[in-house]
Design a protein around this motif. Sequence first.
Motif, PDB file in Angstrom:
ATOM      1  N   ARG A  21      15.048 -73.037  74.484  1.00  0.00           N
ATOM      2  CA  ARG A  21      15.825 -74.426  73.739  1.00  0.00           C
ATOM      3  C   ARG A  21      16.729 -73.901  72.670  1.00  0.00           C
ATOM      4  O   ARG A  21      16.084 -73.407  71.918  1.00  0.00           O
ATOM      5  CB  ARG A  21      14.725 -75.458  73.729  1.00  0.00           C
ATOM      6  N   VAL A  22      17.822 -74.841  72.512  1.00  0.00           N
ATOM      7  CA  VAL A  22      18.578 -74.738  71.429  1.00  0.00           C
ATOM      8  C   VAL A  22      18.036 -75.558  70.365  1.00  0.00           C
ATOM      9  O   VAL A  22      17.835 -76.796  70.658  1.00  0.00           O
ATOM     10  CB  VAL A  22      20.144 -74.883  71.771  1.00  0.00           C
ATOM     11  N   ASP A  23      18.034 -75.021  69.081  1.00  0.00           N
ATOM     12  CA  ASP A  23      17.812 -75.998  68.069  1.00  0.00           C
ATOM     13  C   ASP A  23      18.642 -76.872  67.747  1.00  0.00           C
ATOM     14  O   ASP A  23      19.810 -76.551  67.723  1.00  0.00           O
ATOM     15  CB  ASP A  23      17.154 -75.221  66.881  1.00  0.00           C
ATOM     16  N   THR A  81      22.250 -72.447  79.027  1.00  0.00           N
ATOM     17  CA  THR A  81      22.591 -71.409  78.003  1.00  0.00           C
ATOM     18  C   THR A  81      22.912 -70.061  78.681  1.00  0.00           C
ATOM     19  O   THR A  81      22.314 -69.816  79.784  1.00  0.00           O
ATOM     20  CB  THR A  81      21.569 -71.187  76.730  1.00  0.00           C
ATOM     21  N   HIS A  83      27.519 -77.796  77.775  1.00  0.00           N
ATOM     22  CA  HIS A  83      27.470 -79.452  77.883  1.00  0.00           C
ATOM     23  C   HIS A  83      28.563 -79.825  78.656  1.00  0.00           C
ATOM     24  O   HIS A  83      29.538 -79.434  78.664  1.00  0.00           O
ATOM     25  CB  HIS A  83      27.667 -80.248  76.591  1.00  0.00           C
ATOM     26  N   ALA A 108      21.380 -81.451  71.450  1.00  0.00           N
ATOM     27  CA  ALA A 108      20.396 -80.243  71.778  1.00  0.00           C
ATOM     28  C   ALA A 108      19.337 -80.621  73.022  1.00  0.00           C
ATOM     29  O   ALA A 108      19.530 -79.871  73.854  1.00  0.00           O
ATOM     30  CB  ALA A 108      19.324 -79.765  70.564  1.00  0.00           C
ATOM     31  N   ASP A 109      19.245 -82.040  73.112  1.00  0.00           N
ATOM     32  CA  ASP A 109      18.440 -82.322  74.295  1.00  0.00           C
ATOM     33  C   ASP A 109      19.357 -82.368  75.565  1.00  0.00           C
ATOM     34  O   ASP A 109      18.564 -82.180  76.656  1.00  0.00           O
ATOM     35  CB  ASP A 109      18.020 -83.858  73.975  1.00  0.00           C
ATOM     36  N   ILE A 136      17.591 -70.298  68.541  1.00  0.00           N
ATOM     37  CA  ILE A 136      17.501 -70.546  70.018  1.00  0.00           C
ATOM     38  C   ILE A 136      15.633 -70.262  69.877  1.00  0.00           C
ATOM     39  O   ILE A 136      15.332 -69.287  69.210  1.00  0.00           O
ATOM     40  CB  ILE A 136      17.832 -68.994  70.802  1.00  0.00           C
ATOM     41  N   HIS A 137      15.212 -70.952  70.440  1.00  0.00           N
ATOM     42  CA  HIS A 137      13.403 -71.165  70.635  1.00  0.00           C
ATOM     43  C   HIS A 137      13.086 -70.209  71.455  1.00  0.00           C
ATOM     44  O   HIS A 137      13.594 -69.839  72.463  1.00  0.00           O
ATOM     45  CB  HIS A 137      12.885 -72.515  70.650  1.00  0.00           C
ATOM     46  N   ALA A 139      25.671 -72.579  74.617  1.00  0.00           N
ATOM     47  CA  ALA A 139      25.115 -73.715  74.857  1.00  0.00           C
ATOM     48  C   ALA A 139      26.343 -74.528  75.586  1.00  0.00           C
ATOM     49  O   ALA A 139      27.335 -74.722  74.918  1.00  0.00           O
ATOM     50  CB  ALA A 139      24.381 -74.696  74.022  1.00  0.00           C
ATOM     51  N   ASP A 149      11.105 -70.621  73.852  1.00  0.00           N
ATOM     52  CA  ASP A 149      11.356 -70.982  75.211  1.00  0.00           C
ATOM     53  C   ASP A 149      12.569 -71.286  75.819  1.00  0.00           C
ATOM     54  O   ASP A 149      12.955 -71.752  77.001  1.00  0.00           O
ATOM     55  CB  ASP A 149      10.636 -72.667  75.440  1.00  0.00           C
ATOM     56  N   ASP A 179      20.103 -83.404  67.055  1.00  0.00           N
ATOM     57  CA  ASP A 179      18.687 -83.153  68.098  1.00  0.00           C
ATOM     58  C   ASP A 179      19.099 -83.834  69.288  1.00  0.00           C
ATOM     59  O   ASP A 179      18.888 -83.350  70.342  1.00  0.00           O
ATOM     60  CB  ASP A 179      17.617 -83.836  67.693  1.00  0.00           C
TER      61      ASP A 179
END
Length: 148
Positions: A26-28, A142, A86, A136-137, A21-22, A84, A24, A133
Motif C-alpha cells: 500500500r502507498v502511504d 502500483t 489512479h 491513497a485508498d 510504500i508499506h 501509483a 504490504d 489518505d
Amino acid sequence: MKGDQVPDADHVARYCGGASIHEDGRVDGSVFRLRKFDGKPEPYLSVNWLEYLEPSDRSKQLDALRTAFQQKPSFKVRSSARFAVHNVGALRGYVRTNSPDQCELSVLHEPDLDDDSHCGVYGLPMDDDLVADLIADIVQATYPAKAG
C-alpha cells in the motif's frame, strides 16, 4: 494543451519514493500531501497523464513514463520507488464523496520543458491528512518506477 482537464476516463501516475510504500504494497497517504518550498505551498500535486504518453497500452505508458523520469536532469529514480496509478474520475468522485467538505479536485495538464505528460491535481487542501489518505485508498495499481 496546458490547462486542459484530463478526462475522467484517463489515468494519472504519481512517483512514490520507497519510504512511502508499506510492506504490504500500500502507498502511504503522505505522498499525496502538498509540500512547501521556501515557505510557499505547492499549487498542485504533480502527476503524469498516462494516456498522453500512449493511448491504450499500460506497459508502453509505463515505459515512456520511466524514460521521462530518467531523463529529468535533477531527478534520481530509485529502485524502491513505485508509480501509483489512479483513474481520474474515480479519484475525483471518491474524494468528493468521502471528504467532509466534498473536496472538488481537478486534474489539469501542466506540461513542463522535460515532461510533456506532467499534470497537476488541483483543489487539495494544505495540511489535510484525510484527503491525502483518501487518495491513497483509491490507488488502482502500483508499478516499479525503475525498469528491470
